[in-house]
Scaffold this motif. Structure first.
Motif, mmCIF file in Angstrom:
data_model
loop_
_atom_site.group_PDB
_atom_site.id
_atom_site.type_symbol
_atom_site.label_atom_id
_atom_site.label_comp_id
_atom_site.label_asym_id
_atom_site.label_seq_id
_atom_site.Cartn_x
_atom_site.Cartn_y
_atom_site.Cartn_z
ATOM 1 N N GLY A 84 57.599 77.457 18.727
ATOM 2 C CA GLY A 84 57.572 77.146 17.056
ATOM 3 C C GLY A 84 57.195 78.508 16.575
ATOM 4 N N THR A 85 57.259 79.880 16.842
ATOM 5 C CA THR A 85 57.108 80.952 15.461
ATOM 6 C C THR A 85 58.649 81.812 15.272
ATOM 7 N N GLY A 86 58.132 83.130 14.963
ATOM 8 C CA GLY A 86 59.089 84.094 14.729
ATOM 9 C C GLY A 86 59.120 84.975 14.826
ATOM 10 N N ILE A 87 59.472 86.016 15.707
ATOM 11 C CA ILE A 87 59.005 86.879 16.273
ATOM 12 C C ILE A 87 60.057 88.001 15.399
ATOM 13 N N LEU A 88 59.738 89.496 14.940
ATOM 14 C CA LEU A 88 60.398 90.032 14.997
ATOM 15 C C LEU A 88 61.380 90.922 15.764
ATOM 16 N N SER A 89 61.525 90.790 15.747
ATOM 17 C CA SER A 89 63.014 91.674 17.465
ATOM 18 C C SER A 89 63.388 92.655 17.282
ATOM 19 N N LEU A 90 63.324 94.121 17.739
ATOM 20 C CA LEU A 90 64.392 95.143 17.683
ATOM 21 C C LEU A 90 64.543 95.713 18.924
ATOM 22 N N ALA A 91 65.588 96.575 18.584
ATOM 23 C CA ALA A 91 66.327 97.617 19.322
ATOM 24 C C ALA A 91 66.845 98.941 19.466
ATOM 25 N N ASN A 98 62.612 71.531 28.275
ATOM 26 C CA ASN A 98 61.958 71.258 28.271
ATOM 27 C C ASN A 98 60.426 71.431 29.074
ATOM 28 N N THR A 99 59.140 71.062 28.605
ATOM 29 C CA THR A 99 58.677 71.685 29.553
ATOM 30 C C THR A 99 57.681 70.443 29.807
ATOM 31 N N TYR A 100 57.308 70.031 31.426
ATOM 32 C CA TYR A 100 57.001 69.008 31.645
ATOM 33 C C TYR A 100 55.364 69.062 32.129
ATOM 34 N N CYS A 101 54.651 68.529 32.290
ATOM 35 C CA CYS A 101 53.208 69.205 32.741
ATOM 36 C C CYS A 101 53.008 69.005 34.155
ATOM 37 N N PRO A 102 52.423 70.120 35.386
ATOM 38 C CA PRO A 102 53.192 69.839 36.852
ATOM 39 C C PRO A 102 52.209 68.966 37.041
ATOM 40 N N LEU A 141 55.616 64.624 29.143
ATOM 41 C CA LEU A 141 56.350 65.692 28.793
ATOM 42 C C LEU A 141 56.110 66.384 26.940
ATOM 43 N N LEU A 142 55.376 67.920 27.359
ATOM 44 C CA LEU A 142 55.035 68.927 26.453
ATOM 45 C C LEU A 142 54.983 69.297 25.699
ATOM 46 N N VAL A 143 56.354 69.830 25.755
ATOM 47 C CA VAL A 143 57.560 70.323 24.563
ATOM 48 C C VAL A 143 58.653 70.048 24.963
ATOM 49 N N LYS A 144 59.264 69.620 23.537
ATOM 50 C CA LYS A 144 60.445 69.335 23.493
ATOM 51 C C LYS A 144 61.164 70.246 22.539
ATOM 52 N N ARG A 145 62.539 71.054 23.584
ATOM 53 C CA ARG A 145 62.857 71.879 22.353
ATOM 54 C C ARG A 145 64.486 71.438 22.412
ATOM 55 N N ARG A 160 67.986 73.879 21.703
ATOM 56 C CA ARG A 160 68.255 74.978 21.642
ATOM 57 C C ARG A 160 66.645 76.586 21.038
ATOM 58 N N TYR A 161 66.743 76.895 19.981
ATOM 59 C CA TYR A 161 65.631 77.337 19.697
ATOM 60 C C TYR A 161 64.427 76.748 19.391
ATOM 61 N N THR A 162 64.792 75.071 18.707
ATOM 62 C CA THR A 162 63.730 74.381 18.095
ATOM 63 C C THR A 162 62.424 73.753 18.690
ATOM 64 N N VAL A 163 61.586 73.211 18.336
ATOM 65 C CA VAL A 163 60.113 72.940 18.925
ATOM 66 C C VAL A 163 60.395 71.445 18.385
ATOM 67 N N LEU A 164 61.079 70.191 19.064
ATOM 68 C CA LEU A 164 60.722 68.848 18.219
ATOM 69 C C LEU A 164 59.687 68.125 18.549
ATOM 70 N N ALA A 165 58.577 68.555 19.610
ATOM 71 C CA ALA A 165 57.008 67.945 19.375
ATOM 72 C C ALA A 165 56.357 68.320 20.592
#
Lengths: 323, 62
Positions: free
Chosen positions: A59-66, A283-287, A292-296, A298-303
């Motif tokens: 959920g954070t922004g990252i300065l991206s360059l090339a 989505n990320t699920y606990c092994p 459900l651990l992280v619900k996404r 596209r590029y948005t974290v919903l939970a």
């Protein structure tokens, strides 16, 4: 006098006034010069999920360059307008490494990504900038194909916190025919990055008829489980016709779903589907408890139900850098 | 073992050790890495970094 570049396994011998295969490492007056050092062609704030990195400061922004240039010439390159661009024909921003942390902090970013083309070719710039970023309390991310020699790679990994590394196929023939490279150095670099303590996520672009058979996927997953560990996140990405590979259709959704099933059956804990809008592919699920651990979307974290790097339900440690 | 055979074995062993050492040295020197220099100027066009552009999402993959 010719000079030899020792950065990547191509080890180009470069005549005066000429460049290596990457277009940006040039022999100027008998000295090997990285002509894009301090001159990125693209600088943007992206969501970290776009890299893709799903186990790094969600959920954070990252300065991206090339900068322009690449040591690979993949026929399906999605960023070919900059990766296969000559620096003489490009436009760049003067941004010395010492000024980079200031730009990131002004944009409220906690991390910097060397991405879009490949930090391997703008190696010296990425190395110096990542040192400066660390000194300013920022984290560093490499998004790379990791086609690089071991000695420079170890030095770059020493200043990297996380990486998304492409494993384009578990096939030397694929690397030779599609990317103009070889497989072995990439596998070695992946293992070295993990060994150096970099949080590694991997991406495999699934291309119809070229690397999408059950056997292709299974071999790739078996290698990841054996040498990188089952906790290594794997992103299967959807192919779209690009650059010099416009003769193949986009990857069907069912192929990506099948790839994910194979990866899970081979024991990988975190398998994602990218470049495709799907119900639960991101989505990320606990092994352990399968919650459900992280619900996404596209590029948005919903939970996000990861607390201090652990599953909020069963307290299992979840691989990644979470804060 | 005859004296001639003994000498031949010693020579072959020494030669093998030397060849191994040379190959190892050659490999190590090939992997030596020298960093590239910083350029005096950019070969293409340069424009000042624009904060508005930076704050927008990049058009590229990755």
């Amino acid at each position: 006098m010719n000079v030899q570049c020792g950065l990547c396994p191509k080890e180009c011998v470069i005549a005066p006034g000429e460049s290596g295969e990457c277009r940006i490492r040039v022999n100027i007056d008998g000295k090997l010069t990285a002509v894009t050092y301090g001159f990125p062609c693209s600088v943007h704030v992206d969501p970290v999920e776009k890299k893709p990195l799903f186990h790094f400061l969600p959920g954070t922004g990252i300065l991206s360059l090339a900068t322009v240039g690449c040591n690979l010439h993949c026929k399906n390159c999605q960023n070919w307008e900059i990766s296969q661009q000559n620096p003489e024909h490009s436009t760049a921003y003067p941004l010395p490494p010492e000024e980079l942390p200031g730009v990131a902090l002004r944009q409220h970013c906690r991390s910097v990504a060397f991405t879009y083309t490949d930090p391997v070719v703008y190696y010296e710039y990425a190395l110096e900038a990542s040192q400066q970023a660390h000194a300013a309390g920022l984290k560093n991310v490499l998004v790379s194909a990791a086609y690089i020699n071991p000695v420079p790679w170890r030095a770059l990994c020493a200043h990297a916190d996380a990486a998304n590394i492409d494993l384009k196929a578990y096939s030397d023939e694929f690397y030779r025919t599609i990317c103009d490279a070889t497989l072995r150095p990439v596998l070695d670099a992946l293992v070295a990055a993990k060994g150096a303590g970099v949080m590694v996520e991997m991406t495999n672009l699934v291309i119809p008829t070229l690397n999408d058979s059950d056997n292709d996927i299974r071999q790739l997953c078996q290698w990841i489980r054996t040498y990188m560990g089952r906790e290594t996140p794997l992103h299967f990405s959807r192919f779209f016709p690009h650059y010099r590979m416009r003769n193949l259709p986009p990857t069907p959704e069912k192929t990506l779903l099948r790839a994910r099933e194979i990866a899970r059956s081979e024991g990988l804990d975190f398998v994602y589907i990218g470049n495709l809008i799907s119900e639960d592919g991101e989505n990320t699920y606990c092994p352990s408890c399968a919650r459900l651990l992280v619900k996404r979307k596209r590029y948005t974290v919903l939970a996000n139900h990861i607390k201090d790097g652990r599953c909020a339900y069963c307290d299992r440690e979840i691989y990644g850098i979470w804060q | 073992m005859k004296r001639r055979t003994f000498i031949k074995t010693c020579l072959a062993g020494t030669a093998a050790l030397m060849a191994g050492g040379i190959m190892r040295l050659a490999r190590r020197s090939a992997r030596r890495f020298t960093r590239a220099c910083r350029p005096g100027r950019y070969p293409g066009r340069t424009v000042p970094l624009d904060t508005t552009t930076v704050s927008q999402q990049g058009p590229w993959k990755g």
